[in-house]
Design an enzyme around this catalytic site. Sequence first.
Site, PDB file in Angstrom:
ATOM      1  N   LYS A  75       0.835  -1.215   0.000  1.00 49.56           N
ATOM      2  CA  LYS A  75       0.000   0.000   0.000  1.00 49.56           C
ATOM      3  C   LYS A  75       0.864   1.256   0.000  1.00 49.56           C
TER       4      LYS A  75
ATOM      5  N   GLY B 117       9.426 -22.045  15.994  1.00 56.74           N
ATOM      6  CA  GLY B 117       8.708 -22.809  17.000  1.00 56.74           C
ATOM      7  C   GLY B 117       8.242 -24.129  16.424  1.00 56.74           C
TER       8      GLY B 117
ATOM      9  N   GLY C 127      -4.787 -12.360  -9.990  1.00 58.59           N
ATOM     10  CA  GLY C 127      -5.527 -12.261  -8.728  1.00 58.59           C
ATOM     11  C   GLY C 127      -5.160 -10.950  -8.047  1.00 58.59           C
ATOM     12  N   VAL C 128      -5.314 -10.947  -6.725  1.00 62.55           N
ATOM     13  CA  VAL C 128      -5.140  -9.697  -5.983  1.00 62.55           C
ATOM     14  C   VAL C 128      -3.709  -9.157  -6.107  1.00 62.55           C
ATOM     15  N   ILE C 129      -2.713 -10.032  -5.903  1.00 62.91           N
ATOM     16  CA  ILE C 129      -1.329  -9.555  -5.942  1.00 62.91           C
ATOM     17  C   ILE C 129      -0.958  -9.112  -7.356  1.00 62.91           C
TER      18      ILE C 129
ATOM     19  N   ALA D  92       2.505 -14.669  -9.233  1.00 59.85           N
ATOM     20  CA  ALA D  92       1.519 -14.408  -8.171  1.00 59.85           C
ATOM     21  C   ALA D  92       0.336 -15.329  -8.407  1.00 59.85           C
TER      22      ALA D  92
ATOM     23  N   ARG E 239      -1.154 -18.540  -2.628  1.00 59.64           N
ATOM     24  CA  ARG E 239      -0.320 -18.805  -1.457  1.00 59.64           C
ATOM     25  C   ARG E 239      -0.795 -20.093  -0.775  1.00 59.64           C
TER      26      ARG E 239
ATOM     27  N   ASP F  46      -3.861 -17.323   8.134  1.00 56.83           N
ATOM     28  CA  ASP F  46      -3.680 -17.948   6.815  1.00 56.83           C
ATOM     29  C   ASP F  46      -3.465 -19.450   6.888  1.00 56.83           C
TER      30      ASP F  46
ATOM     31  N   HIS G 159     -23.060  15.681   3.103  1.00 57.28           N
ATOM     32  CA  HIS G 159     -22.948  16.112   1.708  1.00 57.28           C
ATOM     33  C   HIS G 159     -21.857  17.163   1.595  1.00 57.28           C
TER      34      HIS G 159
HETATM   35  P1  FAD Z   1       1.679 -14.154   8.504  1.00 56.93           P
HETATM   36  O1  FAD Z   1       1.503 -12.701   8.335  1.00 56.93           O
HETATM   37  O2  FAD Z   1       2.154 -14.946   7.345  1.00 56.93           O
HETATM   38  O3  FAD Z   1       2.655 -14.331   9.732  1.00 56.93           O
HETATM   39  C1  FAD Z   1       3.138 -15.567  10.114  1.00 56.93           C
HETATM   40  C2  FAD Z   1       4.454 -15.368  10.815  1.00 56.93           C
HETATM   41  O4  FAD Z   1       4.844 -16.594  11.410  1.00 56.93           O
HETATM   42  C3  FAD Z   1       5.575 -14.955   9.895  1.00 56.93           C
HETATM   43  O5  FAD Z   1       6.346 -13.951  10.489  1.00 56.93           O
HETATM   44  C4  FAD Z   1       6.389 -16.228   9.734  1.00 56.93           C
HETATM   45  O6  FAD Z   1       7.758 -15.968   9.457  1.00 56.93           O
HETATM   46  C5  FAD Z   1       6.198 -16.841  11.099  1.00 56.93           C
HETATM   47  N1  FAD Z   1       6.387 -18.294  11.174  1.00 56.93           N
HETATM   48  C6  FAD Z   1       6.005 -19.253  10.307  1.00 56.93           C
HETATM   49  N2  FAD Z   1       6.320 -20.473  10.776  1.00 56.93           N
HETATM   50  C7  FAD Z   1       6.916 -20.281  11.969  1.00 56.93           C
HETATM   51  C8  FAD Z   1       7.464 -21.145  12.951  1.00 56.93           C
HETATM   52  N3  FAD Z   1       7.435 -22.460  12.803  1.00 56.93           N
HETATM   53  N4  FAD Z   1       8.002 -20.591  14.054  1.00 56.93           N
HETATM   54  C9  FAD Z   1       8.028 -19.261  14.236  1.00 56.93           C
HETATM   55  N5  FAD Z   1       7.517 -18.396  13.343  1.00 56.93           N
HETATM   56  C10 FAD Z   1       6.960 -18.900  12.237  1.00 56.93           C
HETATM   57  N6  FAD Z   1      -4.177  -8.979   3.465  1.00 56.93           N
HETATM   58  C11 FAD Z   1      -5.047  -7.983   3.710  1.00 56.93           C
HETATM   59  O7  FAD Z   1      -5.978  -8.171   4.510  1.00 56.93           O
HETATM   60  N7  FAD Z   1      -4.915  -6.757   3.122  1.00 56.93           N
HETATM   61  C12 FAD Z   1      -3.929  -6.491   2.240  1.00 56.93           C
HETATM   62  O8  FAD Z   1      -3.834  -5.380   1.724  1.00 56.93           O
HETATM   63  C13 FAD Z   1      -2.989  -7.518   1.952  1.00 56.93           C
HETATM   64  N8  FAD Z   1      -1.977  -7.299   1.107  1.00 56.93           N
HETATM   65  C14 FAD Z   1      -1.066  -8.299   0.880  1.00 56.93           C
HETATM   66  C15 FAD Z   1      -0.034  -8.049  -0.028  1.00 56.93           C
HETATM   67  C16 FAD Z   1       0.887  -9.039  -0.292  1.00 56.93           C
HETATM   68  C17 FAD Z   1       2.010  -8.747  -1.261  1.00 56.93           C
HETATM   69  C18 FAD Z   1       0.792 -10.291   0.360  1.00 56.93           C
HETATM   70  C19 FAD Z   1       1.797 -11.363   0.086  1.00 56.93           C
HETATM   71  C20 FAD Z   1      -0.240 -10.545   1.241  1.00 56.93           C
HETATM   72  C21 FAD Z   1      -1.182  -9.552   1.498  1.00 56.93           C
HETATM   73  N9  FAD Z   1      -2.252  -9.770   2.367  1.00 56.93           N
HETATM   74  C22 FAD Z   1      -3.159  -8.768   2.608  1.00 56.93           C
HETATM   75  C23 FAD Z   1      -2.431 -11.050   3.070  1.00 56.93           C
HETATM   76  C24 FAD Z   1      -1.921 -10.925   4.502  1.00 56.93           C
HETATM   77  O9  FAD Z   1      -0.566 -10.542   4.481  1.00 56.93           O
HETATM   78  C25 FAD Z   1      -2.107 -12.232   5.243  1.00 56.93           C
HETATM   79  O10 FAD Z   1      -3.446 -12.641   5.172  1.00 56.93           O
HETATM   80  C26 FAD Z   1      -1.712 -12.091   6.696  1.00 56.93           C
HETATM   81  O11 FAD Z   1      -0.385 -11.664   6.812  1.00 56.93           O
HETATM   82  C27 FAD Z   1      -1.918 -13.404   7.449  1.00 56.93           C
HETATM   83  O12 FAD Z   1      -1.556 -13.232   8.767  1.00 56.93           O
HETATM   84  P2  FAD Z   1      -1.018 -14.446   9.648  1.00 56.93           P
HETATM   85  O13 FAD Z   1      -0.758 -13.865  10.994  1.00 56.93           O
HETATM   86  O14 FAD Z   1      -1.932 -15.588   9.524  1.00 56.93           O
HETATM   87  O15 FAD Z   1       0.343 -14.889   8.972  1.00 56.93           O
HETATM   88  P1  NAI Z   2      -5.011 -15.165  -5.772  1.00 56.22           P
HETATM   89  O1  NAI Z   2      -5.588 -16.453  -5.372  1.00 56.22           O
HETATM   90  O2  NAI Z   2      -5.718 -13.899  -5.478  1.00 56.22           O
HETATM   91  O3  NAI Z   2      -4.760 -15.149  -7.353  1.00 56.22           O
HETATM   92  C1  NAI Z   2      -3.955 -16.084  -8.000  1.00 56.22           C
HETATM   93  C2  NAI Z   2      -4.426 -16.183  -9.421  1.00 56.22           C
HETATM   94  O4  NAI Z   2      -3.458 -16.894 -10.149  1.00 56.22           O
HETATM   95  C3  NAI Z   2      -5.738 -16.941  -9.548  1.00 56.22           C
HETATM   96  O5  NAI Z   2      -6.614 -16.187 -10.323  1.00 56.22           O
HETATM   97  C4  NAI Z   2      -5.332 -18.242 -10.233  1.00 56.22           C
HETATM   98  O6  NAI Z   2      -6.318 -18.710 -11.113  1.00 56.22           O
HETATM   99  C5  NAI Z   2      -4.109 -17.779 -11.008  1.00 56.22           C
HETATM  100  N1  NAI Z   2      -3.175 -18.849 -11.329  1.00 56.22           N
HETATM  101  C6  NAI Z   2      -2.795 -19.891 -10.572  1.00 56.22           C
HETATM  102  N2  NAI Z   2      -1.892 -20.641 -11.234  1.00 56.22           N
HETATM  103  C7  NAI Z   2      -1.703 -20.046 -12.431  1.00 56.22           C
HETATM  104  C8  NAI Z   2      -0.899 -20.332 -13.567  1.00 56.22           C
HETATM  105  N3  NAI Z   2      -0.112 -21.402 -13.608  1.00 56.22           N
HETATM  106  N4  NAI Z   2      -0.973 -19.508 -14.627  1.00 56.22           N
HETATM  107  C9  NAI Z   2      -1.766 -18.416 -14.619  1.00 56.22           C
HETATM  108  N5  NAI Z   2      -2.565 -18.090 -13.572  1.00 56.22           N
HETATM  109  C10 NAI Z   2      -2.506 -18.898 -12.500  1.00 56.22           C
HETATM  110  O7  NAI Z   2      -3.529 -15.181  -5.176  1.00 56.22           O
HETATM  111  P2  NAI Z   2      -2.439 -14.060  -5.077  1.00 56.22           P
HETATM  112  O8  NAI Z   2      -2.735 -12.923  -5.963  1.00 56.22           O
HETATM  113  O9  NAI Z   2      -1.154 -14.765  -5.205  1.00 56.22           O
HETATM  114  O10 NAI Z   2      -2.627 -13.576  -3.586  1.00 56.22           O
HETATM  115  C11 NAI Z   2      -2.552 -14.518  -2.519  1.00 56.22           C
HETATM  116  C12 NAI Z   2      -3.449 -14.132  -1.399  1.00 56.22           C
HETATM  117  O11 NAI Z   2      -2.904 -13.029  -0.698  1.00 56.22           O
HETATM  118  C13 NAI Z   2      -4.818 -13.678  -1.842  1.00 56.22           C
HETATM  119  O12 NAI Z   2      -5.679 -14.756  -1.980  1.00 56.22           O
HETATM  120  C14 NAI Z   2      -5.254 -12.797  -0.733  1.00 56.22           C
HETATM  121  O13 NAI Z   2      -5.898 -13.560   0.230  1.00 56.22           O
HETATM  122  C15 NAI Z   2      -3.958 -12.241  -0.167  1.00 56.22           C
HETATM  123  N6  NAI Z   2      -3.797 -10.857  -0.596  1.00 56.22           N
HETATM  124  C16 NAI Z   2      -4.737  -9.953  -0.230  1.00 56.22           C
HETATM  125  C17 NAI Z   2      -4.655  -8.654  -0.637  1.00 56.22           C
HETATM  126  C18 NAI Z   2      -5.728  -7.717  -0.252  1.00 56.22           C
HETATM  127  O14 NAI Z   2      -6.500  -8.030   0.632  1.00 56.22           O
HETATM  128  N7  NAI Z   2      -5.817  -6.544  -0.862  1.00 56.22           N
HETATM  129  C19 NAI Z   2      -3.543  -8.168  -1.436  1.00 56.22           C
HETATM  130  C20 NAI Z   2      -2.608  -9.214  -1.790  1.00 56.22           C
HETATM  131  C21 NAI Z   2      -2.743 -10.493  -1.354  1.00 56.22           C
END
Ligand code: FAD
Ligand code: NAI
Length: 472
Positions: A57, A121, A190-192, A276, A279, A319, A451
């Site tokens: 962001k 852990g 997708g989203v990413i 992307a 995940r 997640d 408004h």
């Molecule tokens: P995580 O944030 O993945 O945290 C898990 C932590 O546990 C990490 O630090 C990891 O290193 C640690 N860990 C893993 N295994 C172990 C272990 N065995 N021992 C100790 N530590 C460990 N979501 C949104 O809602 N809004 C967004 O705008 C958004 N943007 C995103 C953009 C990108 C590029 C990506 C990749 C994701 C985005 N997401 C977004 C998704 C969001 O980041 C995740 O849904 C969220 O971080 C999940 O939180 P979590 O606490 O489950 O796990």
């Molecule tokens: P995603 O699930 O949103 O999108 C992945 C896309 O890739 C899907 O449309 C899928 O059909 C496509 N795909 C899969 N394999 C493929 C291939 N071989 N060739 C072409 N297309 C293929 O997953 P993304 O974008 O990687 O994000 C992961 C997760 O992270 C999201 O599901 C979301 O939960 C979280 N996220 C949330 C954000 C937000 O809330 N704004 C921002 C970024 C990530």
Amino acid sequence: MSDYDVIVIGGGPGGYVAAIRCAQLGMKTACIDDYVNEQGAPSLGGVCLNVGCIPSKALLDSVHHYHRARHEFANHGIQVGEVSIDVAAMMQRKQQVVQTLTGGIAMLFTKYKIDWLPGRGCLVGEQRVRVESRGEDTLNEISADNIIIATGSSVVELEAAPFDDDRIVDSTGALAFAEVPRRLGVIGAGVIGLELGSVWARLGAKTTLLARSETFLRHVDRQIAEAVQQDLPDSGLEVQFGARLRSVKKTARQITVTWENAAGEHKLHVDRLLVAAGRRPNSADIGAETVGLKFDGRGFIEVDAECRTNLPGVYAIGDVVRGPMLAHKASAEGVAVAERIAGQQPQVNYATIPSVIYTWPEVAWVGQNAEQLQAEGIAFNAGVFPFAANGRAHAAGDTVGMVKILSDARTDTILGVHIYGAHASELIAEAVLAMEFSASAEDLARTIHAHPTFSEALHEAALAVDGSALHI
Ligand code: FAD
Ligand code: NAI
């Protein structure tokens, strides 16, 4: 006696929030997290704060300013001359934002006397966790009455396009390009793909997304998804649908992606490739086999509606369990589990978790969409109001998009709200609140909105549900 009341494994928005809530409720809490940042230092906040929600962001906001300066300032009579982008400065700002926020969590941990244990852990027995400290050979075993697993998720790597952490990258790599690629390929629309694709497209990269599916944004209301799709060229994003990835070849000069659709084989030549394609949960190497922790068929830790695993006193959130991979969902589960451990009876309302795609304009929704309601045979009324008929949208120059409200045909209860337009990420909060209180479309329609505001589009969409919108 156990060392702790609660051990949290993972310090992302699920884990760190759970730890804070546990501590607030008087429990002796430890949080083990193995994330290490670019400087080699442990950093709380997980994916979200370090390499996810927040840095993405920060970049989206930077490029939005850049875009406005280049394309919109002149409309306002603001002359700025030649506008250029300093990618290094933009990245430094992003890093500063990340450091401020992750440092803030470390401060909160100190305030709440949470023991932050950097390292990995692993479950080793009933209520026992082994901590493998980073950089040390020491393996400490600690115990707790309750364990919360919040280990998050990792990117899916495709066999055809292995990461090289330089030119073929995941989202973390695409958050840190040193310069604007001339041509960027993205696997996945997708989203990413959309968010990070638009960061670089808005800075001038010729950006092509390869989408496996024929349907754009499958989980989004069709009317909204089609409107977004129509505007993709304005964001500089070209999407190829139904694209099956065949191979990726690297030479010193470029990356060639071979893909196929119904029309045959195609080649895409790019300088950088972002993969992307989804995940997957971090559920390996946490000692599941040793302690008999159960998974569902897709690698997620199996939990009930209250995030309890099959093991007594062991919970899992975020997640690494079923449900949308969203930071706010992880945090909501973290709070609920902490309160449950403390003997309270909290509820997470999974039906009202909002989703946002932070492109410009943004897309946001909550509840069910028209296609889902049709599939379930639920009769509904729809009210749609375009931002082109909203005064504030004109004042701001952001007239793209619409608000769509779906309400039950019999009771008028709001079943879903879908927004495409400027500030959709903020506007959706009103819809979430309305749904939390089981509001009807009429309740929203009778609520006075200031408004001129973008929120009046929500008001008008609510009025439109029974055909009484005023400004259209
Ligand atoms: P995580 O944030 O993945 O945290 C898990 C932590 O546990 C990490 O630090 C990891 O290193 C640690 N860990 C893993 N295994 C172990 C272990 N065995 N021992 C100790 N530590 C460990 N979501 C949104 O809602 N809004 C967004 O705008 C958004 N943007 C995103 C953009 C990108 C590029 C990506 C990749 C994701 C985005 N997401 C977004 C998704 C969001 O980041 C995740 O849904 C969220 O971080 C999940 O939180 P979590 O606490 O489950 O796990
Ligand atoms: P995603 O699930 O949103 O999108 C992945 C896309 O890739 C899907 O449309 C899928 O059909 C496509 N795909 C899969 N394999 C493929 C291939 N071989 N060739 C072409 N297309 C293929 O997953 P993304 O974008 O990687 O994000 C992961 C997760 O992270 C999201 O599901 C979301 O939960 C979280 N996220 C949330 C954000 C937000 O809330 N704004 C921002 C970024 C990530």
